[in-house]
Design a protein around this motif. Structure first.
Motif, PDB file in Angstrom:
ATOM      1  N   VAL A   1       0.624  10.568  -2.992  1.00 52.34           N
ATOM      2  CA  VAL A   1       0.908  11.439  -1.848  1.00 52.34           C
ATOM      3  C   VAL A   1       1.810  12.589  -2.271  1.00 52.34           C
ATOM      4  O   VAL A   1       1.587  13.756  -1.916  1.00 52.34           O
ATOM      5  N   VAL A   2       2.828  12.277  -3.061  1.00 54.38           N
ATOM      6  CA  VAL A   2       3.781  13.305  -3.494  1.00 54.38           C
ATOM      7  C   VAL A   2       3.098  14.326  -4.400  1.00 54.38           C
ATOM      8  O   VAL A   2       3.298  15.549  -4.258  1.00 54.38           O
ATOM      9  N   SER A   3       2.283  13.847  -5.343  1.00 51.80           N
ATOM     10  CA  SER A   3       1.687  14.747  -6.338  1.00 51.80           C
ATOM     11  C   SER A   3       0.498  15.535  -5.792  1.00 51.80           C
ATOM     12  O   SER A   3       0.045  16.479  -6.459  1.00 51.80           O
ATOM     13  N   THR A   4      -0.003  15.188  -4.647  1.00 55.99           N
ATOM     14  CA  THR A   4      -1.119  15.934  -4.058  1.00 55.99           C
ATOM     15  C   THR A   4      -0.678  16.657  -2.782  1.00 55.99           C
ATOM     16  O   THR A   4      -0.569  17.873  -2.756  1.00 55.99           O
ATOM     17  N   ARG A   5      -0.379  15.907  -1.709  1.00 54.95           N
ATOM     18  CA  ARG A   5      -0.061  16.516  -0.421  1.00 54.95           C
ATOM     19  C   ARG A   5       1.234  17.333  -0.482  1.00 54.95           C
ATOM     20  O   ARG A   5       1.261  18.503  -0.094  1.00 54.95           O
ATOM     21  N   ILE A   6       2.312  16.693  -0.932  1.00 58.69           N
ATOM     22  CA  ILE A   6       3.605  17.383  -0.927  1.00 58.69           C
ATOM     23  C   ILE A   6       3.616  18.528  -1.948  1.00 58.69           C
ATOM     24  O   ILE A   6       4.159  19.610  -1.687  1.00 58.69           O
ATOM     25  N   ALA A   7       3.001  18.312  -3.098  1.00 63.29           N
ATOM     26  CA  ALA A   7       2.915  19.388  -4.104  1.00 63.29           C
ATOM     27  C   ALA A   7       2.111  20.570  -3.564  1.00 63.29           C
ATOM     28  O   ALA A   7       2.443  21.736  -3.837  1.00 63.29           O
TER      29      ALA A   7
ATOM     30  N   GLN B   1      11.874  12.863  -7.519  1.00 56.80           N
ATOM     31  CA  GLN B   1      12.994  12.494  -6.651  1.00 56.80           C
ATOM     32  C   GLN B   1      12.518  12.201  -5.223  1.00 56.80           C
ATOM     33  O   GLN B   1      13.013  11.287  -4.557  1.00 56.80           O
ATOM     34  N   ILE B   2      11.540  12.982  -4.764  1.00 60.36           N
ATOM     35  CA  ILE B   2      10.963  12.731  -3.435  1.00 60.36           C
ATOM     36  C   ILE B   2      10.280  11.374  -3.407  1.00 60.36           C
ATOM     37  O   ILE B   2      10.403  10.600  -2.438  1.00 60.36           O
TER      38      ILE B   2
ATOM     39  N   VAL C   1       0.818  -1.218   0.000  1.00 58.71           N
ATOM     40  CA  VAL C   1       0.000   0.000   0.000  1.00 58.71           C
ATOM     41  C   VAL C   1       0.849   1.266   0.000  1.00 58.71           C
ATOM     42  O   VAL C   1       0.664   2.133  -0.871  1.00 58.71           O
ATOM     43  N   PRO C   2       1.780   1.458   0.947  1.00 58.66           N
ATOM     44  CA  PRO C   2       2.562   2.710   0.911  1.00 58.66           C
ATOM     45  C   PRO C   2       3.394   2.857  -0.363  1.00 58.66           C
ATOM     46  O   PRO C   2       3.591   3.975  -0.857  1.00 58.66           O
TER      47      PRO C   2
END
Length: 555
Positions: free
Chosen positions: A100-106, A218-219, A92-93
């Motif tokens: 997660v990267v493309s929504t929350r972190i972005a 990269q993240i 899952v992760p």
């Protein structure tokens, strides 16, 4: 504490996933309604308290998953469900990293404000591979959560009443989400043909430069490497721990059937049983919840550390003795330990609750009844198998109801015979009275049954009933599904002999005089015969009363 943390964090994450699927389900209607409900369903999770709760629960749940890998001593004997749950928990992760990267972190780093039209257009038009990965992540995460709920709820007393509804919901919920995901995505992909619509969406969402996108990738790669590193560290630490335990010594486990198993110190008794393929009950899979793996420590109790507070709660729930431990929680030190598993390996979740002393074995004084059809072989020899079964079921129905209505416990059907126990939960006096009342009702029901079958029978059905009172051992005995509450002892043997004597005396009921005296019932003017008979297996003869027609008993 660890189990409680795993449950709480799992429930938080499953709640998030369930709410996350609702807009996708609404996507079956339209893309617009998905975006309309997004603020109300995602508002809390996008706030700082929601983010802390969500990612805190995710971090703790993942850490506990890696800890479970580290603490597991053996993979042998692990069930398919546990394998799937563990594998899906790792997957899952990894699958959700990009999302997660493309929504929350972005959003946090570049001020991007994701919307469903933008996300659906990317997944179904510009980056379909990511779309497939997101769909897979939703299915795997949902399935992982459902497995966790199943392992938790199946031990609850209300589980049988809700399981089919939950199974249906577990299938329907993600199925509707996937169809909504595809329908809304197709709608968004079609809208991208309109340049004006694309400009409006990008103005609302924000845009990323190519260098920004590379940073996000990269993240994502760093997160995947971190996950792989944590898995590697867990496995390496597990290997080191096993080498240390091997040097600590070995344990010799002796089962009550004489089998021995030598294993490295550090395994629990349940893991050792799995290691040597010994059939050992464990409904909850060794999580210390169900108590079905419990064992009696016959020797070597000093080799076990004291039970934890959680184990003590479970043992108290089943009213276990001081020499009983949960096999999944008991990790012996080096030496020799002798155990007796207390439940068959086919035990079910119902065995997790406290059981009466009677079920576990107790010596009490009760009334025992045997009843047999007279000459049934002659009655059934010219009948079709169907007719014979129909006739016997009618007879068992009438006699069984008479016994249960009188307070008796139907022990078993033996051919065309019946064994019943009276007074298990009351007193010997009440049990004897109940047995006589049952004999009277059985005689009366037989009259009614014969009348209803007079067109089908050449001669009426006849029965012989024997009743005696005495000390017996009552408990659940048998094997697997054939386990039942029954009784053994001299009183059982005597009641069976008295039933056989009904043929010699031409009586419908033969009861020991001791039983009648215990019941404190006077026969009055009822015609009866008093006899003294030698009973095989008894040193002293027994005084008994023979009654030709039990329906005449004045009770």
């Amino acid at each position: 504490m660890i189990r409680r943390l795993r449950l709480i964090t799992g429930l938080i994450l499953f709640s998030y996933i369930s709410l996350h699927l609702i807009p996708l389900i609404l996507g079956n209607h339209s893309l617009a309604i998905m975006e309309f409900v997004r603020p109300s369903l995602h508002g809390f999770w996008e706030s700082w308290p929601g983010l802390i709760l969500l990612y805190g629960a995710m971090a703790i749940h993942m850490a506990l998953g890696f800890y479970a890998i580290y603490t597991r001593h053996r993979w042998k004997g692990i069930g398919l469900g546990e394998i799937v749950q563990l594998a899906s928990g790792i997957a899952v992760p990894a699958l959700l990293c990009l999302h997660v990267v493309s929504t929350r972190i972005a959003a946090m780093q570049y001020g991007i404000q994701p919307s469903y039209p933008w996300i659906m257009a990317i997944y179904l038009k510009y980056d379909t591979m990511s779309g497939w990965r997101q769909a897979a992540a939703l299915i795997v995460a949902w399935f992982h959560g459902c497995l966790g709920l199943y392992y938790w709820l199946r031990l609850k007393p209300f589980w049988p009443g809700i399981r089919f509804g939950l199974f249906g919901l577990a299938i329907l919920w993600p199925a509707l989400a996937l169809t909504g995901f595809y329908k809304a995505g197709t709608e968004a992909a079609a809208l991208t043909d309109n340049p004006a619509w694309v400009r409006v969406v990008l103005r609302e969402v924000g845009s990323l430069s190519q260098s920004d996108q590379m940073v996000l990738y990269q993240i994502q790669d760093a997160l995947l490497l971190a996950l792989a590193g944590m898995l590697t560290v867990s496995l390496a630490a597990r290997f080191v721990r096993r080498q240390v335990q091997k040097r600590a010594g070995f344990v010799i486990l002796n089962y009550d059937d004489g089998r021995d198993h030598r294993f490295t110190q550090g395994l629990s008794i349940l893991e050792a049983s799995r290691d040597c393929s010994y059939p050992h009950a464990s409904v909850c899979g060794g999580r210390g919840r169900c108590s079905t793996c419990r064992v009696r420590i016959r020797q070597g109790q000093d080799l076990l550390p004291p039970p934890s507070e959680e184990e003590l709660k479970v043992l108290k729930r089943v009213r276990a003795g001081p020499d009983v431990r949960l096999a999944c929680q008991a990790i012996p030190l080096s030496g020799e330990i002798h155990i007796t598993p207390l439940l068959p390996h086919t035990a079910t979740a119902s065995h997790r609750y406290a059981r009466s002393d009677m079920a576990q074995g107790k010596e009490i004084t009760i009334a025992v009844m045997f009843c047999d059809l007279r000459g049934f072989t002659r009655v059934s020899e010219d009948r079709l198998p169907y007719d014979t079964v129909f006739l016997l079921n009618r007879y068992f129905d009438a006699m069984g109801k008479a016994i249960e209505e009188s307070g008796g416990h139907l022990d078993k059907f033996i051919g065309d015979g019946i064994m019943a126990l009276f007074g298990i939960e009351t007193t010997p006096e009440d049990g004897c009275r109940q047995a006589l009342i049952a004999a009277k009702r059985m005689s009366e029901r037989l009259i009614v049954l014969n009348k209803s079958l007079e067109q089908d029978l050449d001669e009426p059905l006849r029965i012989g009933i024997g009743i005696h009172v005495g000390s017996v051992i009552v408990g659940e005995m048998g094997y697997g599904r054939a386990t039942q509450l029954t009784a053994i002892g001299d009183a059982v043997n005597t009641a069976s002999r008295l039933e056989a004597l009904t043929k010699d005396y031409g009586a419908q009921l033969v009861a020991s005089k001791t039983m009648l005296q215990t019941a404190d019932i006077s026969l009055g003017a009822l015609p009866y015969e008093e006899h003294e008979a030698e009973i095989r297996g008894r040193v002293q003869p027994i005084r008994l009363i023979a009654i030709r027609d039990a329906s005449l008993l004045a009770l």
